[in-house]
Design an enzyme around this catalytic site. Structure first.
Site, PDB file in Angstrom:
ATOM      1  N   THR A  36       0.812  -1.225   0.000  1.00 11.30           N
ATOM      2  CA  THR A  36       0.000   0.000   0.000  1.00 11.30           C
ATOM      3  C   THR A  36       0.839   1.265   0.000  1.00 11.30           C
ATOM      4  OG1 THR A  36      -0.185   0.076   2.425  1.00 11.30           O
ATOM      5  CG2 THR A  36      -1.854  -1.200   1.226  1.00 11.30           C
ATOM      6  N   TRP A  37       2.100   1.164  -0.399  1.00 10.03           N
ATOM      7  CA  TRP A  37       2.949   2.353  -0.416  1.00 10.03           C
ATOM      8  C   TRP A  37       2.370   3.401  -1.355  1.00 10.03           C
ATOM      9  CZ3 TRP A  37       7.420   3.731  -3.888  1.00 10.03           C
ATOM     10  CH2 TRP A  37       8.129   4.829  -3.375  1.00 10.03           C
ATOM     11  N   ASP A  58       0.176  -5.197   3.504  1.00  6.34           N
ATOM     12  CA  ASP A  58       1.332  -4.521   4.103  1.00  6.34           C
ATOM     13  C   ASP A  58       1.161  -3.003   4.042  1.00  6.34           C
ATOM     14  OD1 ASP A  58       4.253  -4.655   5.076  1.00  6.34           O
ATOM     15  OD2 ASP A  58       4.362  -3.280   3.369  1.00  6.34           O
ATOM     16  N   TYR A  63       3.284   5.587   5.720  1.00  6.64           N
ATOM     17  CA  TYR A  63       2.455   5.679   4.520  1.00  6.64           C
ATOM     18  C   TYR A  63       1.236   6.573   4.732  1.00  6.64           C
ATOM     19  CZ  TYR A  63       4.981   1.462   2.960  1.00  6.64           C
ATOM     20  OH  TYR A  63       5.925   0.542   2.610  1.00  6.64           O
ATOM     21  N   GLN A 171      11.732  -7.599   4.870  1.00  5.61           N
ATOM     22  CA  GLN A 171      11.126  -7.011   3.670  1.00  5.61           C
ATOM     23  C   GLN A 171      12.188  -6.226   2.910  1.00  5.61           C
ATOM     24  OE1 GLN A 171       7.659  -3.760   2.527  1.00  5.61           O
ATOM     25  NE2 GLN A 171       7.301  -5.135   4.272  1.00  5.61           N
ATOM     26  N   TYR A 199       9.307  -6.224  -2.122  1.00  5.77           N
ATOM     27  CA  TYR A 199       8.571  -5.062  -2.601  1.00  5.77           C
ATOM     28  C   TYR A 199       9.179  -4.557  -3.904  1.00  5.77           C
ATOM     29  CZ  TYR A 199      12.213  -2.032  -0.407  1.00  5.77           C
ATOM     30  OH  TYR A 199      13.400  -1.426  -0.037  1.00  5.77           O
ATOM     31  N   LEU A 202       7.605  -5.066  -9.406  1.00  2.00           N
ATOM     32  CA  LEU A 202       7.192  -4.526 -10.701  1.00  2.00           C
ATOM     33  C   LEU A 202       7.737  -3.114 -10.924  1.00  2.00           C
ATOM     34  CD1 LEU A 202       3.504  -5.826 -10.825  1.00  2.00           C
ATOM     35  CD2 LEU A 202       5.574  -6.852 -11.816  1.00  2.00           C
TER      36      LEU A 202
END
Length: 291
Positions: A36-37, A58, A63, A171, A199, A202
């Site tokens: 959800t960054w 996460d 954030y 992470q 993380y 992509l």
């Protein structure tokens, strides 16, 4: 030949999703979760993730969206595995305990499933920080302890302080394009039974740019997509999942992308496909933004 599923096997509650162990925690989490960054995960996106079985959610205090996560999982708490992170500026005992309380209130939950240090602190001794983390576990406010952006030396120090098996996850960034740092950390995680939550697999929406930088990769990637019936995103996520301790947390603002990302689980690239992609991508050089 891999068989890609662009949709999960079952939609709605109880969707089947590949799971992986969270280190020595004694629990399994969805192989594909939701990051959800940048506040990109709206309530509908988070709820779609739960619908398709991508139940590892996460977030982080930095954030600014823990309250959105809390709203999304309200009434569905038993489905979600909630991971959040405390910022390095709050690694002093009193600050860390206060930060955990703020996260619990924002998430509107009684216990954080996985509480992570967002990055190592350069000013606060690990002994003080991990003592406070352990205090949260003993108080029932945190179930499992993790870290983020730790190298092998820092992981070893954390285990020395807490004891082996207490840190269940690290992470880190891990992608076909950026895995130099991860390559130095993952062997330690494998040896110690620590899960890796990847993380930016992509590349945060910069996939087209990354492919332009590697002209040999595009044709190979598209060839693998044709062989598997998968999208580029699914192949790239699966490349990371081929590493046994790795789960992925791609972020998106579009519910349909949640379904696509979920289709990266439940199958594997062949060794030949994995090798061809890795070779065509070239060195996965990393930049250490958190240092």
């Amino acid at each position: 030949m891999a068989l890609c599923m662009s949709e999960p096997q079952i939609s709605g509650k109880g969707a089947r999703m590949e799971t992986k162990p969270l280190g020595h925690a004694g629990v399994r989490v969805s192989a594909v979760g939701l990051g959800t960054w940048r506040d990109r995960a709206s309530v509908p996106v988070i709820q779609r993730a739960l619908d398709v079985g991508a139940t590892l959610i996460d977030t982080a205090e930095s954030y600014g969206n823990e309250d959105d996560v809390g709203r999304a999982i309200r009434g569905r708490r038993e489905e979600a595995f909630v991971a959040t992170k405390v910022s390095a500026r709050n690694h002093r005992r009193a600050d860390l305990l206060a930060a955990a309380e703020r996260s619990l209130r924002a998430l509107d939950i009684e216990t954080i499933d996985l509480y992570q240090l967002h990055a190592p602190s350069s000013t606060v001794p690990f002994e003080e920080t991990f003592a406070a983390m352990d205090e949260l576990v003993r108080a029932g406010k945190v179930r499992h302890l993790g870290v983020s952006n730790f190298d092998a030396r820092e992981l070893a120090e954390a285990e020395r302080i807490l004891g082996e098996g207490r840190i269940v996850e690290n992470q880190i960034k891990y992608s076909l394009f950026d895995h130099e740092f991860a390559d130095t950390v993952i062997p330690f995680c494998v040896e110690r039974g620590i899960a890796v939550m990847a993380y930016s697999t992509l590349e945060q929406g910069l996939l087209a740019e990354r492919l332009r930088e590697r002209p040999a990769l595009g044709p190979v990637l598209d060839g693998v997509c044709a062989e598997t019936g998968c999208t580029r995103a699914q192949v790239l996520l699966n490349w990371a999942l081929c590493c046994e301790p790795v789960v992925v947390i791609p972020a998106t603002s579009r519910p349909e992308r949640v379904n696509e990302n979920a289709g990266a689980a439940g199958w594997r690239l062949s060794p030949e496909q994995y090798g061809a992609l890795t070779e065509a991508a070239g060195p996965g050089r990393s930049t250490y933004w958190w240092r």
